[in-house]
Enzyme design. Structure first.
Site, PDB file in Angstrom:
ATOM      1  CB  SER A 145      -0.952  -0.034   1.195  1.00 48.62           C
ATOM      2  OG  SER A 145      -1.892   0.996   1.132  1.00 48.62           O
ATOM      3  CG  ASP A 185      -6.213   0.968  -0.520  1.00 55.95           C
ATOM      4  OD1 ASP A 185      -5.386   1.899  -0.492  1.00 55.95           O
ATOM      5  OD2 ASP A 185      -6.161   0.007   0.272  1.00 55.95           O
ATOM      6  CG  ASP A 237      -2.991   4.390  -1.217  1.00 55.67           C
ATOM      7  OD1 ASP A 237      -3.805   4.276  -2.164  1.00 55.67           O
ATOM      8  OD2 ASP A 237      -2.936   3.584  -0.270  1.00 55.67           O
TER       9      ASP A 237
END
Length: 577
Positions: A149, A304, A300
């Site tokens: 992430s 998400d 990002d």
């Protein structure tokens, strides 16, 4: 070097299927780097409700091929039991653009294929919400996304989904137990991607998801509105998809930060690829100023999450995750009645998010609830309420994560970008900006102000400091903060709420979270991060705006109180010298 440690390292090397990490560990052994090896072997990366995440490298406390093979073998064992055999539908696997992501995703696919499962593997790096969408489309029992992430480039990880949403207890514990039962990495059967049970996910699914994201809008605009947008993918995998989805939704005037548009897992232009971090949005804000963009959007790296900034009175105003979440809910519930189905509308947020969403729900007659932190809990609650006839309109957490509608049971920064663009256009059609709409909402629902403070405390010493601060909050809670009485303390680890000397059961599942409720309806909360070496502190307060008072004056009062609360909490939980 300690001989027990050296023997443990050699045994791991013998079982490690990856040449690069074997060589890395052998070099550390040869150099006698006991401190580094002790850190890598002090334990195993813990599998939990976020899957796995950690530094890349060799050893059990690192993210590598051996780690993901073990994890996937554990998932296989759980799935065989839960599905009573090999399921007909494939397991979906996606990955981001980090250095090791494709290789880790391939290793996971080979384990599943070796166990007789069907696998649908993305051909190219894909946004996390697209992978979740694919798992719904293919009715997959499980899905994996190899991504870290918004973590720095030296990290990687793997998110795990079961039946369309992130895993929650008891599934996570059962998979973790199955991982622990794997005897060795080399004992795990693997079949390469030439297997007929492997299918590649390509352009058709990408197109279907992009159209879904474009169609998330309410379609309430009387006519096309000129809206200039500046966007950054932050070197992630959402760039082209976002631009395409916005164009399909009618927003074609989009300028992108060219140096950050293509996927690049080294993140060369940002120190920390998280739009929440100071400086991360500098390039897109500079582009926005050059283009005089009305709306600034940033994802990002796995797309998400979504950050926003608004051109208002000649300057760009950055919105917090709480402000964005509440604005999206306010827009969804007031621009037109939510009537996509005959089901009752529902809005959800995490417990560390602002209480403003509850005020919006009360004002609009819509059910609003808070859950434990994370979209796994938001969507678990949405699933439970689905049986009572409710449909999720918006679920959000303050860390820039929003789910618009019930289809994708996770945060989705791409469909949220489309929804936000339409909201900005809807405001512009009325001669307003999103900031004007926020200030109007504050007068309607109350001004809710928030602050988050994170102490970054890496390593073993940092983990001990985080634990000590949490224990101090539990065993020696403050009686007052910023001159306000603490009227109740909730400890979700103990499952209790104490007020006026009486202790009752808390109304949320167990979690490592402490909540102080203050006189006046304000809240202060603290918890360790589940994915980063941070102690997170949250401050949520409500300011009454007098009819003859300006927003700036009311906000100044609130901001001053937030600063005092943060200072007093720090004094209360820091270990005494």
């Amino acid at each position: 070097m300690d001989e027990t440690l050296a023997a443990t390292v050699r045994a791991w090397i013998e079982d490690d299927p990856e040449a690069e990490t074997r060589a890395e560990l052998e070099a550390l052994l040869e150099a006698g780097d006991e401190a580094d090896l002790a850190e890598r072997f002090r334990g195993r990366l813990q599998f939990g409700t976020a899957g796995l995440r950690g530094l890349m490298g060799g050893g059990p406390n690192r993210m590598n091929q051996a780690t993901i093979v073990r994890m996937t073998a554990g998932l296989v064992a759980y799935a065989l039991e839960a599905c009573r055999g090999v399921p007909e539908a494939p397991v979906v696997i996606g990955f981001d653009a980090r250095r090791t992501s494709r290789g880790l995703a391939t290793a996971a696919a080979e384990v599943l294929l070796g166990a007789g499962f069907r696998v649908a593997l993305f051909e190219q790096p894909a946004p996390t919400p697209m992978v979740v969408f694919a798992s719904n489309e293919l009715q997959a029992p499980a899905a994996l996304v190899v991504t870290a992430s918004h973590n720095p480039p030296e990290y990687n990880g793997c998110k795990v989904y079961w039946m369309g949403s992130q895993i929650v207890p008891p599934v996570d514990a059962k998979i973790a137990a199955a991982i622990d039962a794997v005897p060795s990495v080399r004992s795990v059967a693997r079949t390469d991607l030439s297997s007929p049970r492997h299918t590649a996910i390509g352009a058709d699914l990408r197109d279907a998801y992009t159209q879904y994201a474009a169609d998330i809008r309410l379609d309430v605009l009387a006519k096309p509105v000129e809206l200039r947008i500046a966007y950054t993918a932050m070197h992630g995998v959402g760039g082209d998809v976002v631009v395409d989805a916005l164009a399909r939704a009618g927003f074609e005037d989009v300028s992108v930060v060219a140096s950050q548009q293509a996927p690049d897992g080294t993140f060369p232009t940002v120190a920390f690829p998280n739009p929440e971090e100071d400086g991360a949005m500098d390039l897109v804000l500079a582009l926005a100023a050059e283009k005089r963009a009305h709306l600034v959007l940033a994802n990002d790296p796995d797309a998400d999450r979504l950050a926003m900034s608004i051109l208002h009175d000649g300057r760009y105003v950055n919105l917090t995750g709480d402000q964005i979440g509440c604005l999206l809910a306010h827009y969804a519930l007031t621009a037109r009645p939510w009537s996509r189905t005959d089901r009752k509308p529902l809005v959800l947020s995490s417990i560390v998010s602002t209480a403003m969403l509850g005020a919006i729900g009360a004002h609009t007659g819509v059910r609003a609830e808070q859950t434990l932190t994370g979209h796994k809990w938001i969507h678990a609650r949405a699933k439970a309420l689905d049986a009572e006839g409710y449909e999720l309109v918006l679920g959000y957490e303050e860390a820039l994560g929003y789910a618009v509608g019930p289809v994708i049971r996770d945060k989705d920064g791409i469909s949220a970008a489309v929804f936000a663009a339409e909201m900005a256009a809807w405001c512009a059609e009325r001669g307003r900006t999103i900031v004007d709409e926020l200030e109007s909402a504050w007068r309607t629902y109350g001004m809710y102000l928030n602050k988050q403070v994170s102490w970054v405390l890496p390593g073993t010493d940092g983990a001990a400091q985080i634990q000590a601060a949490m224990e101090r909050a539990r065993t020696a809670p403050p009686a007052t903060l910023a001159g306000l009485s603490v009227v109740a303390t909730t400890d979700l680890r103990a499952g209790t709420r104490t007020a006026n000397g009486d202790t009752t059961a808390a109304d949320l599942p167990p979690a490592n979270l402490v909540i102080f409720e203050l006189d006046g309806g304000h809240r202060v909360m603290l918890r360790p991060s589940g994915t980063e070496p941070k102690l997170k502190q949250y401050f949520d307060l409500r300011v009454e705006v007098a009819e003859d008072e300006t927003i700036d004056v009311a906000r100044a009062r609130g901001d001053a109180l937030l600063e005092r609360l943060a200072s007093d909490l720090a004094s209360a939980i820091r270990p005494k010298a």
